[in-house]
Write a protein that holds these residues in place. Structure first.
Motif, PDB file in Angstrom:
ATOM      1  N   PRO A   5      81.846   0.662 -23.435  1.00 29.72           N
ATOM      2  CA  PRO A   5      83.098   1.411 -23.287  1.00 29.72           C
ATOM      3  C   PRO A   5      84.240   0.514 -22.816  1.00 29.72           C
ATOM      4  O   PRO A   5      84.076  -0.297 -21.902  1.00 29.72           O
ATOM      5  CB  PRO A   5      82.752   2.472 -22.240  1.00 29.72           C
ATOM      6  N   GLY A   6      85.389   0.648 -23.485  1.00 24.59           N
ATOM      7  CA  GLY A   6      86.577  -0.126 -23.147  1.00 24.59           C
ATOM      8  C   GLY A   6      86.643  -1.518 -23.734  1.00 24.59           C
ATOM      9  O   GLY A   6      87.682  -2.176 -23.668  1.00 24.59           O
ATOM     10  N   GLY A  17      78.454   5.914 -32.022  1.00 23.44           N
ATOM     11  CA  GLY A  17      79.509   5.998 -31.030  1.00 23.44           C
ATOM     12  C   GLY A  17      80.870   6.339 -31.590  1.00 23.44           C
ATOM     13  O   GLY A  17      81.020   6.775 -32.733  1.00 23.44           O
ATOM     14  N   VAL A  18      81.872   6.110 -30.740  1.00 23.74           N
ATOM     15  CA  VAL A  18      83.270   6.375 -31.080  1.00 23.74           C
ATOM     16  C   VAL A  18      84.068   5.131 -30.723  1.00 23.74           C
ATOM     17  O   VAL A  18      83.888   4.553 -29.654  1.00 23.74           O
ATOM     18  CB  VAL A  18      83.823   7.588 -30.300  1.00 23.74           C
ATOM     19  N   PRO A  76      87.684   4.247 -24.721  1.00 23.81           N
ATOM     20  CA  PRO A  76      87.657   3.934 -23.289  1.00 23.81           C
ATOM     21  C   PRO A  76      86.397   4.372 -22.547  1.00 23.81           C
ATOM     22  O   PRO A  76      85.963   3.683 -21.627  1.00 23.81           O
ATOM     23  CB  PRO A  76      88.891   4.662 -22.746  1.00 23.81           C
ATOM     24  N   TYR A  77      85.802   5.515 -22.920  1.00 21.06           N
ATOM     25  CA  TYR A  77      84.655   6.031 -22.170  1.00 21.06           C
ATOM     26  C   TYR A  77      83.392   6.177 -23.014  1.00 21.06           C
ATOM     27  O   TYR A  77      82.432   6.796 -22.570  1.00 21.06           O
ATOM     28  CB  TYR A  77      85.022   7.379 -21.530  1.00 21.06           C
ATOM     29  N   TYR A 120      95.994  -0.833 -26.322  1.00 20.20           N
ATOM     30  CA  TYR A 120      94.668  -0.234 -26.397  1.00 20.20           C
ATOM     31  C   TYR A 120      94.690   1.242 -26.022  1.00 20.20           C
ATOM     32  O   TYR A 120      94.034   2.067 -26.661  1.00 20.20           O
ATOM     33  CB  TYR A 120      93.698  -0.996 -25.490  1.00 20.20           C
ATOM     34  N   LEU A 121      95.446   1.592 -24.987  1.00 21.36           N
ATOM     35  CA  LEU A 121      95.447   2.962 -24.478  1.00 21.36           C
ATOM     36  C   LEU A 121      96.503   3.851 -25.110  1.00 21.36           C
ATOM     37  O   LEU A 121      96.658   5.009 -24.700  1.00 21.36           O
ATOM     38  CB  LEU A 121      95.622   2.949 -22.955  1.00 21.36           C
ATOM     39  N   ALA A 122      97.232   3.357 -26.124  1.00 18.54           N
ATOM     40  CA  ALA A 122      98.212   4.192 -26.827  1.00 18.54           C
ATOM     41  C   ALA A 122      97.500   5.397 -27.424  1.00 18.54           C
ATOM     42  O   ALA A 122      96.320   5.313 -27.814  1.00 18.54           O
ATOM     43  CB  ALA A 122      98.908   3.387 -27.916  1.00 18.54           C
ATOM     44  N   VAL A 123      98.170   6.513 -27.485  1.00 19.00           N
ATOM     45  CA  VAL A 123      97.557   7.743 -28.003  1.00 19.00           C
ATOM     46  C   VAL A 123      97.116   7.528 -29.456  1.00 19.00           C
ATOM     47  O   VAL A 123      97.935   7.145 -30.288  1.00 19.00           O
ATOM     48  CB  VAL A 123      98.530   8.927 -27.904  1.00 19.00           C
TER      49      VAL A 123
END
Length: 134
Positions: A46-47, A66-67, A100-101, A129-132
């Protein structure tokens, strides 16, 4: 003909220069010339994610479990899930990795040009990376 028995080639940790987080690689094939195909089974915790990079002859990703996320420059990342296949054209700046998770495993298939399969660039920022996801 050559048969590579399961377990005969060790899993290796991906190069920290080109990856963020913990990433494991298992070789599938690095065909001898004149063939150019290269394939790896890549497991992202994750991440974890690749750095920005391009491929001279493109790349195919097939998500095994996974995702994950895949992103291109100036675009929000897109979600990818088990069973999805992604084609990345030659020269397109992109990155890919786990959500992320949630971990993600994909098969990465690319061809070598003059012995090179990737051109590695800068690391993906946390904001990219964390952009919607789109």
């Amino acid at each position: 003909m050559e048969i590579f028995e399961s377990g005969s080639r060790p899993t290796r940790r991906a190069n920290e220069e080109w990856f963020t987080g913990t990433v494991w690689q298992d070789p599938v094939i690095e065909a001898p010339e004149p063939a150019r195909v290269r394939a790896l089974r890549v497991g992202f915790e994750p991440g974890a994610r690749t750095a920005w990079h391009t491929h001279p002859l493109g790349q195919t990703l097939h998500v095994l479990s996974g995702v994950g996320l895949v992103g291109t420059r100036n675009s929000a990342p897109r979600l990818i899930r088990a069973g999805d296949t992604v084609w990345i054209p030659p020269g397109e700046e992109h990155w890919h990795g786990a959500a992320p998770y949630t971990g993600m495993v994909h098969l990465a298939i690319q061809e070598a040009e003059n012995g090179q399969v990737a051109n590695w660039l800068d690391k993906v920022s946390d904001s990219d990376y964390l952009a919607v996801p789109a």
